[in-house]
Motif scaffolding. Structure first.
Motif, short mmCIF file in Angstrom:
data_model
loop_
_atom_site.label_atom_id
_atom_site.label_comp_id
_atom_site.label_asym_id
_atom_site.label_seq_id
_atom_site.Cartn_x
_atom_site.Cartn_y
_atom_site.Cartn_z
N ARG A 1 50.88 37.19 107.36
CA ARG A 1 52.32 37.02 107.15
C ARG A 1 53.05 37.71 108.29
N ARG A 2 53.83 36.94 109.07
CA ARG A 2 54.34 37.44 110.34
C ARG A 2 55.86 37.35 110.49
N ALA A 3 56.57 37.20 109.42
CA ALA A 3 58.03 37.08 109.52
C ALA A 3 58.63 38.30 110.21
N LEU B 1 42.57 40.24 111.26
CA LEU B 1 43.83 40.48 110.56
C LEU B 1 44.08 39.37 109.53
N GLU B 2 43.02 38.85 108.96
CA GLU B 2 43.15 37.78 107.97
C GLU B 2 43.93 38.26 106.75
N HIS B 3 44.92 37.47 106.36
CA HIS B 3 45.73 37.77 105.17
C HIS B 3 46.48 39.10 105.30
N ALA B 4 46.59 39.63 106.48
CA ALA B 4 47.31 40.90 106.67
C ALA B 4 48.82 40.67 106.66
N ILE B 5 49.55 41.69 106.27
CA ILE B 5 51.02 41.64 106.31
C ILE B 5 51.47 42.25 107.63
N LEU B 6 52.11 41.43 108.46
CA LEU B 6 52.60 41.87 109.76
C LEU B 6 54.10 41.63 109.86
N GLU B 7 54.77 41.72 108.75
CA GLU B 7 56.19 41.44 108.71
C GLU B 7 56.98 42.59 109.34
N ASN B 8 57.79 42.23 110.35
CA ASN B 8 58.60 43.20 111.10
C ASN B 8 57.74 44.24 111.82
N THR B 9 56.50 43.90 112.09
CA THR B 9 55.60 44.77 112.83
C THR B 9 55.89 44.65 114.32
N ALA C 1 45.36 43.99 104.75
CA ALA C 1 46.04 45.27 104.99
C ALA C 1 47.54 45.03 105.12
N ASP C 2 48.34 46.02 104.75
CA ASP C 2 49.79 45.94 104.86
C ASP C 2 50.24 46.77 106.07
N LEU C 3 50.62 46.07 107.13
CA LEU C 3 51.08 46.70 108.36
C LEU C 3 52.58 46.46 108.57
N GLY C 4 53.26 46.18 107.49
CA GLY C 4 54.68 45.90 107.58
C GLY C 4 55.46 47.06 108.20
N LEU C 5 56.32 46.74 109.15
CA LEU C 5 57.18 47.73 109.82
C LEU C 5 56.40 48.75 110.65
N ALA C 6 55.10 48.53 110.83
CA ALA C 6 54.31 49.44 111.67
C ALA C 6 54.66 49.23 113.14
#
Length: 211
Positions: A178-180, A154-162, A137-142
């Motif tokens: 991805r947690r950048a 949250l496997e392979h989820a996008i957590l960038e700037n979350t 799932a893409d949770l970027g900026l959430a």
């Protein structure tokens, strides 16, 4: 438009219908089919939508606040900008859905599935998502401040700037996420599972073998 206010509908089929002017105030729908329905901007507040299918439905900007939507299927539904404050969606399915910029603060969706869903800039502050599934799932900026994500996948989820400040990630699985730039001040990360190197190696091998 149709008026189904306070109606009790069971096993009714509305696939592909244009429901943009339908009145649903406090209606009760169970085991109904609304696949592909156009319900943009529709006000569902106070409705019971249990075991309802909204596959491929257009619910952009719809108001689902306070609805009871247990086990409802919203695969590939378009929910961009939808208002889902306090929505109760236990065991619901949002796989492949677009929930970008939706307001889902206080969402109650334990064990719901969001596999491959897009939730960019979605507001999920205070959401109860115990055991929920977010693989790829893409949770970027959430914004997920104070969200309950115990045992979440949250496997392979996008957590960038979350924003996960003060969230509960106890025993959550973040394998290869991805947690950048993520924000985790005050978050409870007790026994949180990070990337499993053995599993990662096996995944890389399978990917190369299938190339």
């Amino acid at each position: 438009g149709a008026d189904v206010r306070e109606a009790r509908l069971h096993k009714q089929v509305f696939d592909g219908a244009d429901a943009r002017t339908t009145r649903f105030d406090r209606a009760e729908l169970t085991l109904c089919m609304l696949d592909g329905v156009n319900a943009r901007g529709v006000d569902f507040r106070g409705c019971k939508l249990e075991d309802v299918s909204f596959v491929d439905a257009d619910l952009e900007g719809a108001n689902l606040s306070g609805c009871h939507a247990h086990r409802t299927i919203m695969e590939r539904a378009r929910l961009r900008g939808a208002i889902m404050v306090g929505l109760e969606a236990n065991l619901a399915t949002f796989d492949g859905a677009n929930l970008d910029e939706a307001d889902a603060r206080g969402l109650i969706a334990p064990e719901a599935s969001f596999a491959g869903a897009s939730l960019r800039k979605t507001k999920l502050d205070g959401a109860i998502l115990r055991g929920a599934m977010f693989p790829k799932a893409d949770l970027g900026l959430a914004s997920m401040r104070s969200a309950k994500l115990t045992f979440a996948n949250l496997e392979h989820a996008i957590l960038e700037n979350t924003d996960l400040r003060d969230a509960d990630l106890t025993e959550a699985n973040l394998h290869r996420s991805r947690r950048a730039g993520w924000k985790i001040d005050g978050a409870d990360m007790t026994r949180m599972m990070d990337t499993d190197p053995v599993l990662a190696k096996a995944e890389d091998f399978d990917r190369k073998a299938g190339a």
